[in-house]
Design a protein around this motif. Structure first.
Motif, PDB file in Angstrom:
ATOM      1  N   ALA A  75       2.859  12.945  -7.790  1.00 54.69           N
ATOM      2  CA  ALA A  75       3.860  14.015  -7.713  1.00 54.69           C
ATOM      3  C   ALA A  75       4.981  13.693  -8.697  1.00 54.69           C
ATOM      4  N   VAL A  76       5.669  14.723  -9.185  1.00 52.45           N
ATOM      5  CA  VAL A  76       6.719  14.550 -10.191  1.00 52.45           C
ATOM      6  C   VAL A  76       7.980  15.256  -9.744  1.00 52.45           C
ATOM      7  N   VAL A  77       9.108  14.533  -9.782  1.00 49.86           N
ATOM      8  CA  VAL A  77      10.419  15.164  -9.617  1.00 49.86           C
ATOM      9  C   VAL A  77      11.139  15.045 -10.954  1.00 49.86           C
ATOM     10  N   ASP A  78      11.571  16.177 -11.479  1.00 47.67           N
ATOM     11  CA  ASP A  78      12.041  16.309 -12.859  1.00 47.67           C
ATOM     12  C   ASP A  78      13.555  16.501 -12.845  1.00 47.67           C
ATOM     13  N   LEU A  79      14.316  15.426 -13.118  1.00 50.25           N
ATOM     14  CA  LEU A  79      15.771  15.450 -12.951  1.00 50.25           C
ATOM     15  C   LEU A  79      16.528  15.309 -14.261  1.00 50.25           C
ATOM     16  N   ALA A  80      15.886  15.479 -15.395  1.00 55.24           N
ATOM     17  CA  ALA A  80      16.606  15.376 -16.667  1.00 55.24           C
ATOM     18  C   ALA A  80      17.685  16.453 -16.767  1.00 55.24           C
ATOM     19  N   TYR A  81      17.366  17.649 -16.294  1.00 53.08           N
ATOM     20  CA  TYR A  81      18.295  18.774 -16.302  1.00 53.08           C
ATOM     21  C   TYR A  81      18.542  19.249 -14.874  1.00 53.08           C
ATOM     22  N   ALA A  82      19.715  19.802 -14.634  1.00 56.99           N
ATOM     23  CA  ALA A  82      19.898  20.657 -13.481  1.00 56.99           C
ATOM     24  C   ALA A  82      19.381  22.047 -13.842  1.00 56.99           C
ATOM     25  N   ASN A  83      18.929  22.781 -12.833  1.00 60.24           N
ATOM     26  CA  ASN A  83      18.523  24.176 -13.012  1.00 60.24           C
ATOM     27  C   ASN A  83      17.369  24.359 -13.996  1.00 60.24           C
ATOM     28  N   GLY A  84      16.369  23.499 -13.881  1.00 67.22           N
ATOM     29  CA  GLY A  84      15.181  23.714 -14.687  1.00 67.22           C
ATOM     30  C   GLY A  84      14.530  22.431 -15.163  1.00 67.22           C
ATOM     31  N   ALA A  85      13.297  22.580 -15.618  1.00 64.81           N
ATOM     32  CA  ALA A  85      12.477  21.444 -16.030  1.00 64.81           C
ATOM     33  C   ALA A  85      12.855  20.938 -17.415  1.00 64.81           C
ATOM     34  N   ALA A  92       9.659  17.084   1.090  1.00 69.06           N
ATOM     35  CA  ALA A  92       9.198  17.882   2.222  1.00 69.06           C
ATOM     36  C   ALA A  92       7.783  18.385   1.984  1.00 69.06           C
ATOM     37  N   GLN A  93       7.494  18.874   0.779  1.00 68.21           N
ATOM     38  CA  GLN A  93       6.145  19.328   0.457  1.00 68.21           C
ATOM     39  C   GLN A  93       5.128  18.210   0.665  1.00 68.21           C
ATOM     40  N   LEU A  94       5.457  17.009   0.225  1.00 69.66           N
ATOM     41  CA  LEU A  94       4.522  15.892   0.311  1.00 69.66           C
ATOM     42  C   LEU A  94       4.296  15.456   1.758  1.00 69.66           C
ATOM     43  N   VAL A  95       5.351  15.457   2.555  1.00 69.14           N
ATOM     44  CA  VAL A  95       5.197  15.107   3.969  1.00 69.14           C
ATOM     45  C   VAL A  95       4.363  16.165   4.691  1.00 69.14           C
ATOM     46  N   LEU A  96       4.640  17.426   4.414  1.00 70.10           N
ATOM     47  CA  LEU A  96       3.923  18.500   5.096  1.00 70.10           C
ATOM     48  C   LEU A  96       2.443  18.530   4.708  1.00 70.10           C
ATOM     49  N   ALA A  97       2.156  18.275   3.436  1.00 71.66           N
ATOM     50  CA  ALA A  97       0.768  18.395   2.956  1.00 71.66           C
ATOM     51  C   ALA A  97       0.055  17.050   2.874  1.00 71.66           C
ATOM     52  N   PRO A 115       0.837  -1.208   0.000  1.00 74.69           N
ATOM     53  CA  PRO A 115       0.000   0.000   0.000  1.00 74.69           C
ATOM     54  C   PRO A 115       0.870   1.255   0.000  1.00 74.69           C
ATOM     55  N   ALA A 116       0.439   2.275  -0.733  1.00 73.46           N
ATOM     56  CA  ALA A 116       1.188   3.532  -0.819  1.00 73.46           C
ATOM     57  C   ALA A 116       0.230   4.696  -0.618  1.00 73.46           C
ATOM     58  N   ASP A 117       0.781   5.796  -0.121  1.00 80.69           N
ATOM     59  CA  ASP A 117      -0.007   7.018   0.071  1.00 80.69           C
ATOM     60  C   ASP A 117      -0.016   7.881  -1.187  1.00 80.69           C
ATOM     61  N   LEU A 118       1.019   7.749  -2.013  1.00 85.17           N
ATOM     62  CA  LEU A 118       1.084   8.531  -3.254  1.00 85.17           C
ATOM     63  C   LEU A 118       2.100   7.911  -4.189  1.00 85.17           C
ATOM     64  N   LEU A 119       2.076   8.366  -5.438  1.00 84.38           N
ATOM     65  CA  LEU A 119       3.010   7.899  -6.461  1.00 84.38           C
ATOM     66  C   LEU A 119       3.968   9.040  -6.806  1.00 84.38           C
ATOM     67  N   LEU A 120       5.266   8.752  -6.723  1.00 84.89           N
ATOM     68  CA  LEU A 120       6.294   9.716  -7.114  1.00 84.89           C
ATOM     69  C   LEU A 120       6.844   9.308  -8.466  1.00 84.89           C
ATOM     70  N   ALA A 121       6.651  10.150  -9.470  1.00 85.46           N
ATOM     71  CA  ALA A 121       7.192   9.919 -10.805  1.00 85.46           C
ATOM     72  C   ALA A 121       8.546  10.612 -10.904  1.00 85.46           C
ATOM     73  N   LEU A 122       9.593   9.833 -11.137  1.00 83.55           N
ATOM     74  CA  LEU A 122      10.946  10.382 -11.254  1.00 83.55           C
ATOM     75  C   LEU A 122      11.343  10.375 -12.715  1.00 83.55           C
ATOM     76  N   HIS A 123      11.546  11.581 -13.252  1.00 84.72           N
ATOM     77  CA  HIS A 123      11.882  11.707 -14.671  1.00 84.72           C
ATOM     78  C   HIS A 123      13.357  12.001 -14.853  1.00 84.72           C
ATOM     79  N   SER A 124      13.987  11.215 -15.697  1.00 88.22           N
ATOM     80  CA  SER A 124      15.355  11.481 -16.148  1.00 88.22           C
ATOM     81  C   SER A 124      15.397  11.126 -17.632  1.00 88.22           C
ATOM     82  N   SER A 125      16.517  11.465 -18.276  1.00 87.07           N
ATOM     83  CA  SER A 125      16.598  11.210 -19.713  1.00 87.07           C
ATOM     84  C   SER A 125      18.034  10.916 -20.109  1.00 87.07           C
ATOM     85  N   GLY A 126      18.392   9.643 -20.058  1.00 82.83           N
ATOM     86  CA  GLY A 126      19.734   9.249 -20.431  1.00 82.83           C
ATOM     87  C   GLY A 126      20.662   9.110 -19.234  1.00 82.83           C
TER      88      GLY A 126
END
Length: 493
Positions: A354-364, A399-404, A309-320
């Motif tokens: 929720a989405v964490v966008d890690l393909a680039y540093a310093n931006g989406a 942190a946002q997800l834990v707080l909210a 069981p999970a409380d939410l889904l975290l989508a982790l995006h990277s590219s290469g």
């Protein structure tokens, strides 16, 4: 009388991402986080008035449920001043006595603190460093990196490169730089005494802008050794990051105070799982998945297996296998096509997304954002981050997800998510790059530069928020440090 839902925080500086935005995340949990006014926190290279801040902290902590303190602000006057302020160690260490006073007056007060391991930037830019970085920054980095690499691996080529870099740096500069590092290390080492005494309940020593090897990595290894020798591993965390630590410590404090203190359960879905296994983010010394594990521990959350069981889904995006970097104009080295089946899986989930966008540093990654927008997913997200380093994004989002966690669909959390999308995608990945190509930034005054950003960003951002179905409009847009690298945004309904 103690206010059960009030935290007191001393951030690393006055930038909105480490101050106002943290307050907004804490407010979404139904708590208040009091921090000094921006004017009291210095301004990039200008150190804050430390005596006044210490007095403020001592006064405000009297009725708080917990405090979170940046040691870089308390001791040096800010994260940037910590790299060049001239104070000797004997003048800095007494500033830590504040913690013992707080604990003596309030024995049950949870005191959380964090102090960065001083970064080593790989460029000849002295904007946030000592003046000699403008000429010798790349050599100092090479000396540091290859010296430690040789010490750890015995590689002969590393020894040659280290010697060449060292020989090209004047002795007085080398000595000054090593002395500054030694001083800052001694302050961090003194913090371990406060943890061992039970004065500081939780300490994070983040590694600011780092690489796999370097003087700072040698310091990290020494600190980890001291932590293990003194039995402090459950109370001292060391991992890459810096700007997100106020977020994570505030989330840990609030989560600890909840009646149901069970860790937030997070399911993980990755856009490029094959390359993610080997992805080492820019400005970090370890694989991204190791950084994710550290950030989960920092906020008090945990990953669950697919069948749990999970409380939410975290989508982790990277590219290469490697990141690009919008701020440094570095494209993705080997971009991968976005898996449309993965996007459809996200669209079909019944969990909060929720989405964490890690393909680039310093931006989406615009490819990802546009795919999510086309599928109508942006207004459904309960959290998003794609700013600065991978650990900055990971830590702030978790942190946002834990707080909210009890209010993921509330207006406050939706606005916080919309702000990150507007800043990380529309500004960092789109407007900032185009603006820097079009204007001569150093030739403009602070007011001219801010006006240029506002006139280009605000109408476009309001239109984009409206078109994508995201809540809020831009209530305020400014440049906190009078440069285009970072932006200050405030949204209103």
């Amino acid at each position: 009388m103690k206010n059960k839902k009030t935290l007191v925080g001393l951030p690393v500086d006055g930038r909105p991402v480490v101050r106002r935005q943290v307050q907004d995340l804490v407010a979404a949990a139904g708590w208040e986080m009091r921090m000094p006014e921006v004017a009291a926190l210095g301004h990039m290279r200008e150190p804050a008035p430390r005596e006044a801040l210490a007095a403020w902290l001592e006064r405000e902590a009297a009725d708080a449920a917990g405090v979170v303190v940046s040691i870089d602000m308390l001791v040096y006057g800010g994260l940037v001043p910590s790299r060049f302020i001239a104070d000797e160690l004997h003048a800095l260490l007494p500033r830590l006595a504040l913690f013992r006073r707080l604990k003596q007056r309030q024995p049950r007060l949870p005191i959380y603190a964090f102090a960065a391991t001083m970064r080593i930037s790989n460029n000849n830019v002295a904007e946030e460093e000592k003046p000699y970085w403008a000429e010798h920054g790349e050599r100092l980095w090479a000396w540091s990196f290859h010296s430690d690499r040789h010490g750890q691996t015995g590689d002969a080529e590393a020894a040659r490169l280290a010697a060449a870099a060292e020989a090209a740096i004047p002795a007085e500069i080398r000595n000054d730089y090593l002395a500054t590092r030694a001083r800052n290390f001694a302050v961090n080492e003194a913090l371990l005494d406060l943890v061992a005494e039970g004065v500081i309940a939780r300490l994070i020593l983040p590694q600011d802008d780092t690489a796999e090897y370097g003087f700072n990595i040698a310091e990290r290894r020494r600190l980890q050794q001291l932590v293990q020798e003194r039995g402090l591993a459950s109370r001292v965390l060391i991992y890459p990051g810096a700007d997100e630590v106020m977020h994570t410590l505030a989330a840990h404090l609030v989560g600890r105070a909840r009646e149901d203190a069970a860790p937030l359960r997070i399911a993980l879905s990755c856009s490029d799982p094959h390359h993610l296994q080997q992805l080492r983010a820019r400005y970090e010394d370890r694989p991204v998945l190791d950084s994710l594990a550290s950030q989960l521990e920092a906020v008090g959350a945990r990953l669950v297996a697919n069948n749990e069981p999970a409380d939410l889904l975290l989508a982790l995006h990277s590219s290469g296998p490697a990141q690009g970097d919008w701020a440094m104009r570095l494209p993705l080295p080997a971009p991968q096509p976005l898996d449309t089946a993965w996007v459809e899986q996200l669209a079909s989930t019944t969990l909060p997304l929720a989405v964490v966008d890690l393909a680039y540093a310093n931006g989406a990654d615009p490819v990802l954002i546009e795919a999510l927008a086309a599928r109508g997913l942006l207004p459904k997200l309960v959290g998003y981050a794609g700013w600065n380093t991978a650990s900055n994004s990971l830590g702030s989002l978790l942190a946002q997800l834990v707080l909210a966690r009890e209010a993921l669909g509330d207006e406050a959390n939706r606005l916080n998510t919309a702000l990150r999308l507007a800043e990380d995608y529309l500004y960092q990945a789109r407007l900032r790059r185009a603006l820097r190509e079009r204007i001569d930034e150093p030739a403009l005054s602070a007011d001219e530069l801010a006006a240029e950003v506002r006139s280009n960003f605000v109408p476009a951002a309001d239109a984009w928020l409206r078109e994508t179905g995201l809540p809020g409009r831009i209530a305020r847009c400014y440049l906190p440090w009078d440069r285009t690298f970072e932006i200050g945004l405030e949204l209103q309904c």
